[in-house]
Design an enzyme around this catalytic site. Structure first.
Site, PDB file in Angstrom:
ATOM      1  NE  ARG A 151      22.455  12.852 -52.657  1.00  0.00           N
ATOM      2  CZ  ARG A 151      21.702  12.055 -53.430  1.00  0.00           C
ATOM      3  NH1 ARG A 151      21.512  12.347 -54.690  1.00  0.00           N
ATOM      4  NH2 ARG A 151      21.152  10.976 -52.928  1.00  0.00           N
ATOM      5  CB  CYS A 160      20.170   2.998 -54.873  1.00  0.00           C
ATOM      6  SG  CYS A 160      21.420   3.183 -56.148  1.00  0.00           S
ATOM      7  CG  ASP A 178      24.575   2.509 -57.825  1.00  0.00           C
ATOM      8  OD1 ASP A 178      23.766   3.252 -58.424  1.00  0.00           O
ATOM      9  OD2 ASP A 178      25.447   2.950 -57.044  1.00  0.00           O
ATOM     10  NE  ARG A 231      16.807   6.519 -49.695  1.00  0.00           N
ATOM     11  CZ  ARG A 231      17.498   7.486 -50.346  1.00  0.00           C
ATOM     12  NH1 ARG A 231      17.516   7.513 -51.661  1.00  0.00           N
ATOM     13  NH2 ARG A 231      18.215   8.376 -49.672  1.00  0.00           N
ATOM     14  CG  HIS A 278      23.221   6.562 -50.573  1.00  0.00           C
ATOM     15  ND1 HIS A 278      22.597   7.575 -49.854  1.00  0.00           N
ATOM     16  CD2 HIS A 278      22.504   6.451 -51.728  1.00  0.00           C
ATOM     17  CE1 HIS A 278      21.571   8.032 -50.553  1.00  0.00           C
ATOM     18  NE2 HIS A 278      21.484   7.369 -51.677  1.00  0.00           N
ATOM     19  CD  GLN A 294      19.049   3.719 -51.828  1.00  0.00           C
ATOM     20  OE1 GLN A 294      18.961   4.845 -52.293  1.00  0.00           O
ATOM     21  NE2 GLN A 294      18.107   2.804 -52.002  1.00  0.00           N
TER      22      GLN A 294
HETATM   23  N1  NVA Z   1      26.363   5.402 -56.991  1.00  0.00           N
HETATM   24  C1  NVA Z   1      25.318   6.347 -57.312  1.00  0.00           C
HETATM   25  C2  NVA Z   1      24.220   6.277 -56.325  1.00  0.00           C
HETATM   26  C3  NVA Z   1      23.051   7.180 -56.623  1.00  0.00           C
HETATM   27  C4  NVA Z   1      21.968   7.087 -55.585  1.00  0.00           C
HETATM   28  C5  NVA Z   1      25.912   7.745 -57.365  1.00  0.00           C
HETATM   29  O1  NVA Z   1      26.714   8.082 -56.479  1.00  0.00           O
HETATM   30  O2  NVA Z   1      25.610   8.493 -58.303  1.00  0.00           O
HETATM   31  N1   CP Z   2      18.765   6.694 -54.525  1.00  0.00           N
HETATM   32  C1   CP Z   2      18.974   8.017 -54.425  1.00  0.00           C
HETATM   33  O1   CP Z   2      19.709   8.490 -53.558  1.00  0.00           O
HETATM   34  O2   CP Z   2      18.303   8.779 -55.328  1.00  0.00           O
HETATM   35  P1   CP Z   2      18.495  10.341 -55.576  1.00  0.00           P
HETATM   36  O3   CP Z   2      19.878  10.523 -56.152  1.00  0.00           O
HETATM   37  O4   CP Z   2      17.413  10.711 -56.529  1.00  0.00           O
HETATM   38  O5   CP Z   2      18.374  11.054 -54.256  1.00  0.00           O
END
Ligand code: NVA
Ligand code: CP
Length: 332
Positions: A109, A273, A232, A318, A136, A139
């Site tokens: 990540r 998400c 989101d 998830r 993602h 997700q």
């Molecule tokens: N768009 C958000 C998604 C988090 C799961 C981020 O990148 O922070």
């Molecule tokens: N939705 C999601 O990816 O959550 P986290 O950032 O907590 O992993």
């Protein structure tokens, strides 16, 4: 029909997978979910190990990879945002070759999609994308499993997304919908529309799958008749706090509230998400309230807590879907 075999494959973005392969992962996830609920052991990968690299923070994705791996009988090593040399003292290519010598799979990540692509290029074990700025994909599997559980199918479902449409979640929804024949409507300010090249790619795929991709600046048009209303955060991980002022100004009209929900299909569900800013229960939420006077942001607390909200079912999924990705690519 040829049997689906995903052993040895990376999982970097849904655009790399066929509709049949995605359906296979959803079926496998549903099967693993049932096994878990019934207490049926599925330690298919006993003794194997995976590395979890997180250059951004996480609750769901990290816990999903850890629980999924442990349920499969595997060991995990977590590298936190400051706990590895990756990119700072050691190149991505070198990190990939070091970790591939010790682990059977690597989750990453972080920031640019090119980083996870590079990691995969130099790793001889599967690499899984746990979120980049652009995509993602794990997700999306959880979202589609949830939609299937609610509506019995993903094909033909009309999903309206509200908010920042040029980032990982919205872009991935577009890719998922295009592959699986969904009708994806993205409602945002024009400045936050997705990359036109990606829209074109997804529209071409949607033409084959029977789906469609629509962009609009009108939230009511997007909500009308939608079966899924999805949002989101307005400012994503890695973006500066200063982004909030402009983002709130442009995104407020795309907040998912009971008025938008009332325009949707009567059986519509709300998805997110997560994490979500729906109340004053977070540090950032309180800071935003002090600066801008808004108590709830991308979704109202009323919608978030309503019976139409399936966000916690989605969050649980998830884990089941990530388990399917690990099991399928490592050849359980
Ligand atoms: N768009 C958000 C998604 C988090 C799961 C981020 O990148 O922070
Ligand atoms: N939705 C999601 O990816 O959550 P986290 O950032 O907590 O992993």
């Amino acid at each position: 029909m040829t049997a689906i075999d995903l052993r040895g494959r990376d999982f970097l973005k849904l655009l790399d997978f066929s509709a049949e392969e995605i359906s296979y992962l959803l079926d496998l996830a549903a099967d693993l979910k049932e096994k878990k609920k019934k207490g049926v052991s599925h330690r298919y990968l006993e003794g194997r190990n995976i590395a979890l690299i997180f250059e951004k923070t996480s609750t769901r994705t990290r816990c999903s990879f850890e629980v999924a791996a442990h349920d499969l009988g595997m060991g995990t090593t977590y590298l936190d945002p400051s706990g590895s040399q990756i990119g700072k003292k050691e190149s991505i290519a070198d990190t990939a070759r070091v970790l591939a010598g010790m682990f059977d799979g690597i989750e990453y990540r972080g920031y640019g999609q090119e980083i996870v692509e590079e990691l995969a290029k130099f790793s001889r074990v599967p690499v899984w994308n746990g979120l980049t700025n652009e995509f993602h994909p794990t997700q999306m599997l959880a979202d589609m499993l949830t939609i299937r559980e609610v509506f019995g199918t993903v094909k033909g479902i009309r999903l309206a997304y509200f908010g920042d449409a040029r980032y990982n979640t919205a872009d991935s929804l577009m890719a998922a919908g295009a592959k699986m024949g969904m009708h994806i409507v993205l409602a945002s300010h024009e400045a936050y529309f997705p990359d036109p090249a990606l829209v074109e790619t997804c529209r071409a795929l949607a033409a084959e799958s029977g789906g469609s991709i629509t962009l609009t600046t009108d939230p009511e048009e997007a909500a009308a008749g939608a079966q899924v209303l999805y949002t989101d955060v307005w400012v994503s991980m890695g973006e500066p706090m200063e982004a909030w002022a402009e983002r709130i100004g442009l995104m407020k009209k795309y907040q998912v509230n009971s008025r938008l929900m009332s325009l949707a299909d009567p059986k519509a569900v709300f998805m997110h998400c997560l994490p979500a800013f729906h109340d004053q229960g977070t540090g950032i939420g309180r800071e935003i309230y002090e600066k801008f006077g808004m108590t709830e942001l991308e979704v109202t607390d009323e919608v978030f807590e309503s019976p139409q909200s399936v966000v916690f079912q989605e969050a649980e999924n998830r884990m089941h879907t990530i388990k399917a990705v690990i099991a399928a690519t490592l050849g359980a």
